[in-house]
Design a protein around this motif. Structure first.
Motif, PDB file in Angstrom:
ATOM      1  N   TRP A   1     -27.300  -4.249 -85.876  1.00 27.23           N
ATOM      2  CA  TRP A   1     -28.652  -3.897 -86.333  1.00 27.23           C
ATOM      3  C   TRP A   1     -29.503  -3.368 -85.180  1.00 27.23           C
ATOM      4  O   TRP A   1     -30.291  -2.447 -85.349  1.00 27.23           O
ATOM      5  CB  TRP A   1     -29.343  -5.133 -86.921  1.00 27.23           C
ATOM      6  N   ARG A   2     -29.326  -3.992 -84.016  1.00 30.44           N
ATOM      7  CA  ARG A   2     -30.204  -3.630 -82.896  1.00 30.44           C
ATOM      8  C   ARG A   2     -29.787  -2.339 -82.196  1.00 30.44           C
ATOM      9  O   ARG A   2     -30.630  -1.600 -81.702  1.00 30.44           O
ATOM     10  CB  ARG A   2     -30.241  -4.762 -81.846  1.00 30.44           C
ATOM     11  N   ARG A   3     -28.486  -2.099 -82.076  1.00 28.71           N
ATOM     12  CA  ARG A   3     -28.078  -1.002 -81.203  1.00 28.71           C
ATOM     13  C   ARG A   3     -27.222   0.088 -81.844  1.00 28.71           C
ATOM     14  O   ARG A   3     -26.980   1.108 -81.209  1.00 28.71           O
ATOM     15  CB  ARG A   3     -27.336  -1.561 -79.973  1.00 28.71           C
ATOM     16  N   SER A   4     -26.751  -0.119 -83.077  1.00 29.87           N
ATOM     17  CA  SER A   4     -25.935   0.951 -83.651  1.00 29.87           C
ATOM     18  C   SER A   4     -26.841   2.151 -83.926  1.00 29.87           C
ATOM     19  O   SER A   4     -28.071   2.029 -83.996  1.00 29.87           O
ATOM     20  CB  SER A   4     -25.274   0.492 -84.941  1.00 29.87           C
TER      21      SER A   4
ATOM     22  N   THR B   1     -40.029  -7.076 -83.172  1.00 29.11           N
ATOM     23  CA  THR B   1     -41.415  -6.614 -83.249  1.00 29.11           C
ATOM     24  C   THR B   1     -41.571  -5.378 -84.132  1.00 29.11           C
ATOM     25  O   THR B   1     -42.402  -5.352 -85.036  1.00 29.11           O
ATOM     26  CB  THR B   1     -41.947  -6.296 -81.830  1.00 29.11           C
ATOM     27  N   GLY B   2     -40.780  -4.344 -83.844  1.00 33.24           N
ATOM     28  CA  GLY B   2     -40.874  -3.120 -84.649  1.00 33.24           C
ATOM     29  C   GLY B   2     -42.282  -2.580 -84.701  1.00 33.24           C
ATOM     30  O   GLY B   2     -42.927  -2.351 -83.672  1.00 33.24           O
ATOM     31  N   CYS B   3     -42.808  -2.407 -85.921  1.00 34.07           N
ATOM     32  CA  CYS B   3     -44.137  -1.797 -86.077  1.00 34.07           C
ATOM     33  C   CYS B   3     -45.264  -2.822 -86.131  1.00 34.07           C
ATOM     34  O   CYS B   3     -46.409  -2.456 -86.418  1.00 34.07           O
ATOM     35  CB  CYS B   3     -44.158  -0.911 -87.311  1.00 34.07           C
TER      36      CYS B   3
HETATM   37  O1  2PG Z   1     -38.241  -6.031 -81.267  1.00 32.58           O
HETATM   38  C1  2PG Z   1     -38.338  -4.802 -81.087  1.00 32.58           C
HETATM   39  O2  2PG Z   1     -39.178  -4.099 -81.671  1.00 32.58           O
HETATM   40  C2  2PG Z   1     -37.376  -4.109 -80.146  1.00 32.58           C
HETATM   41  C3  2PG Z   1     -38.025  -3.826 -78.819  1.00 32.58           C
HETATM   42  O3  2PG Z   1     -38.576  -4.958 -78.241  1.00 32.58           O
HETATM   43  O4  2PG Z   1     -36.280  -4.938 -79.945  1.00 32.58           O
HETATM   44  P1  2PG Z   1     -34.799  -4.442 -79.698  1.00 32.58           P
HETATM   45  O5  2PG Z   1     -34.537  -4.583 -78.251  1.00 32.58           O
HETATM   46  O6  2PG Z   1     -33.994  -5.375 -80.522  1.00 32.58           O
HETATM   47  O7  2PG Z   1     -34.644  -3.041 -80.201  1.00 32.58           O
END
Ligand code: 2PG
Length: 345
Positions: A229-232, A112-114
């Motif tokens: 990409w998601r958690r580093s 989703t991001g922004c």
């Molecule tokens: O998609 C996103 O914007 C985020 C939060 O839902 O996901 P993630 O958990 O991968 O950081």
């Protein structure tokens, strides 16, 4: 702060014969509790002296384990707390962080991001539940991101607050917007909570992953790459922001705009996002870039911090009204809750 376990207090409170559902314990201070199936729910705020006052007759039987809660150490509590929502006499203030409830793209498992998407029905319910958990905690100002899912969460949560102040969004996008949203009654103004929206609290920008399905992306690029990409901390997704980049604007906003409000005694709620809040929590809890990797925030669960003498003290999530657990307030928060009990019950 040295926290003492609830167990120590329970011993003393059990020996108190209580005549009401709220009062002052001679040894351990303010207590208020409501009936639960086994015994009573008890909130403990430490105040010395005083005596019980009664509403109805009952015997205080408190059932809780040491692991369920901690009690704020009176020695670290400010000495001149008052019961006003905004207390300028001490530097203690409450800070509530809420990640928005489930969004329509959370439900679809999309990055989703922004992208500005609303809550699902489940997300709406989570926001309402979050509001119940914080309904006894003072809120003087609210900060949200510029995204609707955080704003919906803040507004829905505040519908549950016992103080019934009205959250009102501050419009500063133009001089005219500011002028046209003025309030001309001081009394009404006093019953409002300013809501500041700031893009700096937005979710981290997910770059070219925005709109992609998380599972399909893992299938395509491998789950290790996607996890990186998601958690580093410092590896950004393609053309997006890393957590480090997100922290640069979110933490800067927090320290420049929100921390001074806390320092002046204002109680603050922030409704924001998984990653913008992870970066702020990293700052509050002094987490390392390694430790923040495993920090995951659930949707719609509020987290409480106490800001005291320039330090952030993590207090966990206040329990839902239906939970038969024990939660300890600070002296000031206990007084605020007592004031609400007196006003509304
Ligand atoms: O998609 C996103 O914007 C985020 C939060 O839902 O996901 P993630 O958990 O991968 O950081």
């Amino acid at each position: 702060m040295a926290a003492t376990t609830l167990y120590q207090s329970v011993g003393t409170l059990q020996s108190c014969r209580n005549n009401g559902n709220s009062g002052l314990c001679p040894d351990y201070g303010h207590v208020s509790f409501r009936s639960v199936s086994k015994g009573f729910k008890v909130d403990v705020g430490l105040l010395r002296g005083g005596s019980f006052f009664s509403r109805k007759r009952s015997t205080c039987v408190i059932q809780a384990s040491a692991s369920q809660a901690t009690v704020f150490d009176e020695a670290s509590a400010p000495s001149s707390a008052t019961t006003s929502d905004s207390n300028k006499k001490t530097s203690e203030a409450a800070l509530i962080l809420i990640r928005h409830g489930e969004s329509m793209w959370n439900e679809k498992n999309l990055f989703t991001g922004c992208v500005d998407v609303p809550l699902t029905t489940k997300g709406v319910e989570e926001a309402v539940e979050a509001g119940k958990r914080i309904s006894n905690i003072p809120v003087d100002m609210i900060y949200t991101s510029a995204l609707i899912r955080a704003q919906m969460t803040a507004m829905l949560a505040m519908t549950q607050h016992r103080r019934k102040k009205v959250p009102t969004i501050i419009h500063e996008e133009s001089e005219q917007a500011g002028a046209w949203s003025q309030i001309f009654s001081e009394d009404t103004n006093m019953q409002c909570i300013p809501v500041v929206t700031a893009w700096q609290l937005n979710e981290r920008m997910y770059g070219e992953l925005q709109g992609l399905n998380k599972q399909e992306t893992a299938d395509k690029y491998g789950s290790e790459q996607v996890h990186e990409w998601r958690r580093s901390y410092d590896i950004p997704p393609p053309n997006g922001e890393s957590l480090e980049m997100c922290a640069e604007r979110a933490v800067a906003y927090f320290t420049e705009h929100i921390e001074p409000q806390l320092a002046s005694g204002k109680n603050i709620m922030i409704a924001a996002h998984g990653n913008s809040l992870r970066s702020i929590i990293m700052y509050l809890d002094k987490l390392t870039s390694q430790e923040v990797i495993s920090l995951e925030l659930a949707t719609g669960i509020p987290m409480l911090y106490i800001f005291n003498e320039g330090r952030f003290i993590r207090r966990g999530s206040p329990p839902a009204p239906t939970e038969a657990t024990v939660y300890a307030y600070t002296k000031k928060l206990a007084q605020y809750r007592q004031k609400l009990d007196d006003m509304f019950e």
